[in-house]
Scaffold this motif. Structure first.
Motif, mmCIF file in Angstrom:
data_model
loop_
_atom_site.group_PDB
_atom_site.id
_atom_site.type_symbol
_atom_site.label_atom_id
_atom_site.label_comp_id
_atom_site.label_asym_id
_atom_site.label_seq_id
_atom_site.Cartn_x
_atom_site.Cartn_y
_atom_site.Cartn_z
ATOM 1 N N VAL A 346 20.835 10.286 22.704
ATOM 2 C CA VAL A 346 19.407 10.018 22.859
ATOM 3 C C VAL A 346 18.832 11.043 23.823
ATOM 4 O O VAL A 346 19.302 11.182 24.958
ATOM 5 C CB VAL A 346 19.161 8.601 23.385
ATOM 6 N N GLU A 347 17.814 11.789 23.377
ATOM 7 C CA GLU A 347 17.175 12.813 24.204
ATOM 8 C C GLU A 347 16.013 12.209 24.986
ATOM 9 O O GLU A 347 15.145 11.540 24.412
ATOM 10 C CB GLU A 347 16.653 13.956 23.314
ATOM 11 N N PHE A 348 16.000 12.452 26.308
ATOM 12 C CA PHE A 348 14.940 11.905 27.139
ATOM 13 C C PHE A 348 13.565 12.481 26.796
ATOM 14 O O PHE A 348 12.544 11.807 26.963
ATOM 15 C CB PHE A 348 15.233 12.169 28.630
ATOM 16 N N ASP A 349 13.538 13.737 26.361
ATOM 17 C CA ASP A 349 12.270 14.408 26.098
ATOM 18 C C ASP A 349 11.749 14.180 24.682
ATOM 19 O O ASP A 349 10.727 14.746 24.295
ATOM 20 C CB ASP A 349 12.409 15.916 26.349
ATOM 21 N N SER A 350 12.441 13.378 23.918
ATOM 22 C CA SER A 350 11.990 13.088 22.557
ATOM 23 C C SER A 350 10.686 12.286 22.603
ATOM 24 O O SER A 350 10.518 11.396 23.444
ATOM 25 C CB SER A 350 13.061 12.292 21.803
ATOM 26 N N PRO A 351 9.735 12.600 21.718
ATOM 27 C CA PRO A 351 8.465 11.847 21.721
ATOM 28 C C PRO A 351 8.626 10.379 21.347
ATOM 29 O O PRO A 351 7.724 9.585 21.585
ATOM 30 C CB PRO A 351 7.624 12.598 20.678
ATOM 31 N N THR A 352 9.770 10.029 20.765
ATOM 32 C CA THR A 352 9.990 8.632 20.368
ATOM 33 C C THR A 352 10.847 7.874 21.380
ATOM 34 O O THR A 352 11.293 6.770 21.102
ATOM 35 C CB THR A 352 10.680 8.575 18.998
ATOM 36 N N PHE A 353 11.071 8.480 22.563
ATOM 37 C CA PHE A 353 11.922 7.856 23.577
ATOM 38 C C PHE A 353 11.070 7.223 24.665
ATOM 39 O O PHE A 353 10.187 7.869 25.237
ATOM 40 C CB PHE A 353 12.866 8.890 24.197
ATOM 41 N N ALA A 354 11.316 5.939 24.940
ATOM 42 C CA ALA A 354 10.632 5.240 26.029
ATOM 43 C C ALA A 354 11.588 4.202 26.594
ATOM 44 O O ALA A 354 11.900 3.208 25.926
ATOM 45 C CB ALA A 354 9.350 4.583 25.530
ATOM 46 N N LEU A 428 22.168 -1.575 22.520
ATOM 47 C CA LEU A 428 22.951 -0.357 22.671
ATOM 48 C C LEU A 428 23.771 -0.470 23.956
ATOM 49 O O LEU A 428 23.424 -1.234 24.854
ATOM 50 C CB LEU A 428 22.045 0.873 22.752
ATOM 51 N N TYR A 429 24.840 0.311 24.021
ATOM 52 C CA TYR A 429 25.672 0.360 25.221
ATOM 53 C C TYR A 429 25.697 1.795 25.731
ATOM 54 O O TYR A 429 26.028 2.729 24.983
ATOM 55 C CB TYR A 429 27.088 -0.123 24.913
ATOM 56 N N VAL A 430 25.322 1.990 26.990
ATOM 57 C CA VAL A 430 25.229 3.339 27.566
ATOM 58 C C VAL A 430 26.619 3.800 28.001
ATOM 59 O O VAL A 430 27.215 3.235 28.919
ATOM 60 C CB VAL A 430 24.265 3.364 28.758
ATOM 61 N N GLN A 431 27.125 4.835 27.341
ATOM 62 C CA GLN A 431 28.429 5.387 27.694
ATOM 63 C C GLN A 431 28.339 6.435 28.793
ATOM 64 O O GLN A 431 29.132 6.445 29.732
ATOM 65 C CB GLN A 431 29.075 6.028 26.461
ATOM 66 N N GLU A 432 27.364 7.333 28.662
ATOM 67 C CA GLU A 432 27.288 8.469 29.591
ATOM 68 C C GLU A 432 25.850 8.930 29.723
ATOM 69 O O GLU A 432 25.090 8.942 28.743
ATOM 70 C CB GLU A 432 28.162 9.614 29.070
ATOM 71 N N VAL A 433 25.466 9.282 30.946
ATOM 72 C CA VAL A 433 24.139 9.841 31.212
ATOM 73 C C VAL A 433 24.302 11.255 31.749
ATOM 74 O O VAL A 433 24.955 11.468 32.770
ATOM 75 C CB VAL A 433 23.352 8.978 32.217
ATOM 76 N N ASP A 434 23.725 12.223 31.048
ATOM 77 C CA ASP A 434 23.765 13.623 31.459
ATOM 78 C C ASP A 434 22.399 13.970 32.037
ATOM 79 O O ASP A 434 21.449 14.235 31.300
ATOM 80 C CB ASP A 434 24.097 14.519 30.266
ATOM 81 N N GLU A 435 22.290 13.960 33.371
ATOM 82 C CA GLU A 435 20.998 14.175 34.022
ATOM 83 C C GLU A 435 20.491 15.598 33.815
ATOM 84 O O GLU A 435 19.287 15.815 33.630
ATOM 85 C CB GLU A 435 21.114 13.865 35.509
ATOM 86 N N LYS A 436 21.388 16.571 33.836
ATOM 87 C CA LYS A 436 20.951 17.965 33.682
ATOM 88 C C LYS A 436 20.449 18.240 32.270
ATOM 89 O O LYS A 436 19.417 18.886 32.086
ATOM 90 C CB LYS A 436 22.112 18.907 34.022
ATOM 91 N N ALA A 437 21.181 17.756 31.278
ATOM 92 C CA ALA A 437 20.772 17.976 29.895
ATOM 93 C C ALA A 437 19.689 16.998 29.451
ATOM 94 O O ALA A 437 19.165 17.114 28.335
ATOM 95 C CB ALA A 437 21.981 17.869 28.966
ATOM 96 N N ARG A 438 19.370 16.020 30.311
ATOM 97 C CA ARG A 438 18.319 15.030 30.031
ATOM 98 C C ARG A 438 18.593 14.283 28.717
ATOM 99 O O ARG A 438 17.758 14.237 27.820
ATOM 100 C CB ARG A 438 16.951 15.706 29.994
ATOM 101 N N ARG A 439 19.775 13.695 28.660
ATOM 102 C CA ARG A 439 20.136 12.913 27.483
ATOM 103 C C ARG A 439 21.250 11.935 27.861
ATOM 104 O O ARG A 439 21.866 12.060 28.925
ATOM 105 C CB ARG A 439 20.613 13.820 26.353
ATOM 106 N N MET A 440 21.489 10.982 27.000
ATOM 107 C CA MET A 440 22.575 10.041 27.235
ATOM 108 C C MET A 440 23.236 9.682 25.912
ATOM 109 O O MET A 440 22.623 9.738 24.847
ATOM 110 C CB MET A 440 22.050 8.776 27.933
ATOM 111 N N LYS A 441 24.517 9.327 26.020
ATOM 112 C CA LYS A 441 25.274 8.892 24.857
ATOM 113 C C LYS A 441 25.364 7.374 24.872
ATOM 114 O O LYS A 441 25.691 6.777 25.893
ATOM 115 C CB LYS A 441 26.687 9.495 24.866
ATOM 116 N N VAL A 442 25.059 6.789 23.720
ATOM 117 C CA VAL A 442 25.081 5.332 23.618
ATOM 118 C C VAL A 442 25.920 4.915 22.419
ATOM 119 O O VAL A 442 26.095 5.672 21.462
ATOM 120 C CB VAL A 442 23.658 4.759 23.479
ATOM 121 N N LEU A 443 26.463 3.702 22.493
ATOM 122 C CA LEU A 443 27.137 3.092 21.353
ATOM 123 C C LEU A 443 26.128 2.248 20.595
ATOM 124 O O LEU A 443 25.374 1.473 21.184
ATOM 125 C CB LEU A 443 28.295 2.208 21.807
#
Length: 467
Positions: A346-354, A428-443
């Motif tokens: 999931v990309e933080f900067d995506s227009p569909t992300f809130a 969803l389950y948050v596996q990892e948050v990448d602050e630099k890349a501004r995204r996170m991996k979820v199950l």
């Protein structure tokens, strides 16, 4: 035969098999650790029957239990075969089952009366019973028993779970839910399963779910009441379309209520769901408080019920293990139904992300965050904030190992009011948050992109490691 040099047998992997004879009106109580498994069945040659919390066991069918504290009751007497080693097991002669059966019979009389009324008449509404009491007194167990007995009578009860700090009914912990039960419940799983991406031996239920994200109602009382109101509106609308469920009525499970401070919340629930009966378990003081509170409410009956001697305090590690198991089952299934969740980025900067976060509105939490208030704002303004939207810079590793609710409102158009009161599509389950890349991996339990819906993360259930 013994192995050379070792005082053990070559059959150490064979599970021990025990027989326990239950006489009429006795109960076999057992406890199984979360890391252990026990299989129980009624002996094929046994002439009697038995039930687990209101649901009858089929003779000769093995039932597997893990991470539970449970009991099997027999009205006629029978013989059980147990494979495995329960951490605790004994036969009890004193049980409150006769009292619970009398309560069911009283509810059935009201249901018969409601069934004889015209569908449009107010009298067509069946009994609506609220179960209250301190922690670990058997409220959810009684809810299962009343539901199981009602189903066996051919009824269709609406079961409502308002305990946002419990293990969840047909949903993950941290939620409140409601579902109509028209088919038999699962002996092993209790209330059964909600729809997942695999078949189920027991017909699945379609629950309505709201995500609280807090451990207790007091942590966010204003929003909790709003969710209760939304739930009551949805339930009443459903009952108007389902006359069978309307005639059967409601069975409402609640959080732990044990002091005077909970009186306002109980009264609110009673008013919203038009409760006709309040059953108090395990607290003489709470029972007398309810008698005084509803003495002038002729439509509400207050009854006191005994607590089963099998009810024991569940320590925090055991409760934590049960919550983790419930969340893990949502994503990975269990031994009977293995699921394979999908990893999605999931990309933080995506227009569909809130991404929104639940705010704990207790005084202690408010004082902790006073230094972050804008100039001119005071403590009261922070308490009124129920959910807040997070900017990409606010999302960090503290959200790892948490669940996120996918709401039924669009990410673009959602405001605080819509997010705070929206029902849930899934989790969803948050596996990892990448602050630099501004995204996170979820199950995700289903393949594909995360839908363009508002996401809500709470403080409950706490972080867990599923993988």
């Amino acid at each position: 035969m013994a192995l050379p040099g070792l005082d053990i047998s070559d059959s150490i992997d064979t599970a021990a098999s025990l027989e326990r004879e239950i006489k009429p009106f006795q109960e076999f109580r057992f406890e199984v650790a979360p890391t252990n498994t026990v299989t129980i069945k009624i002996k094929t040659e046994s002439p009697g029957t038995a039930e687990l919390f209101g649901t009858e066991l089929s003779r000769g069918t093995p039932y597997t239990f893990t991470g539970c504290k449970s009991a099997i009751y027999s009205w006629t007497g029978c013989t059980l075969i147990i494979e495995g080693s329960p951490s605790v097991e004994y036969i009890a002669e004193e049980t409150p089952m006769s009292t619970y059966l009398n309560l069911h019979i009283a509810l059935e009389k009201l249901r018969f009366a409601a069934s004889d009324c015209p569908p449009t008449a107010d009298g067509a509404q069946g009994p609506r019973i609220l179960l209250i009491g301190p922690p670990d007194v058997g409220k959810t167990t009684l809810c299962k028993i009343l539901t199981g007995y009602s189903i066996r009578q051919g009824r269709k009860p609406m079961v409502i779970n308002l305990d946002n700090g419990g293990e969840g009914i047909l949903s993950v912990p941290g939620t409140i839910s409601a579902a109509s039960f028209g088919s038999v419940m699962d002996v092993e799983d209790g209330f059964g399963n909600s729809p997942m991406s695999a078949p189920s031996a027991i017909p699945v239920k379609l629950p309505l779910v709201y995500y609280s994200g807090l451990e207790t109602p007091e942590s966010g009382a204003a929003r909790y009441k709003k969710l209760v109101t939304r739930m009551s509106v949805a339930v009443n609308s459903r009952l108007e379309e389902d006359i069978e469920s309307k005639n059967t009525g409601l069975i409402i499970d609640t959080p732990s209520f044990e002091n005077q401070a909970n009186g306002d919340l109980i009264s609110y629930i009673v008013a919203e769901f038009s409760v006709t009966a309040i059953a108090v378990l395990g607290s003489e003081r709470l029972y007398n408080t309810m008698l005084k509170s509803f003495a002038t409410s002729p439509g509400v009956t207050v009854v006191k019920l005994p607590t089963s001697g099998g009810c024991v305090d569940r320590d925090p590690p055991f409760k934590k293990a049960c919550r983790d198991a419930a969340v893990k089952k949502y994503f990975f299934g269990d031994e009977k139904c293995t699921l394979s969740p999908y990893t999605v980025t999931v990309e933080f900067d995506s227009p569909t992300f809130a991404l929104w976060e639940v705010v704990d509105s207790t005084i202690a939490d408010a004082k902790t965050n006073l230094s972050f208030l804008p100039i001119g704002e005071d403590e009261s303004s922070l308490q009124l904030e129920e959910v807040k939207r997070l900017s990409p810079g606010d999302i960090d590793s503290r959200f790892e190992n948490l669940i996120v609710a996918v709401l039924q409102v669009d990410a673009k158009d959602a405001g605080a009011k819509e997010v705070g009161e929206s029902a849930v599509l899934g989790f969803l389950y948050v596996q990892e948050v990448d602050e630099k890349a501004r995204r996170m991996k979820v199950l995700s339990p289903v393949p594909g992109r995360v839908p363009a819906k508002a996401l809500l993360v709470g403080k409950w259930p706490e972080g867990m490691f599923l993988t």
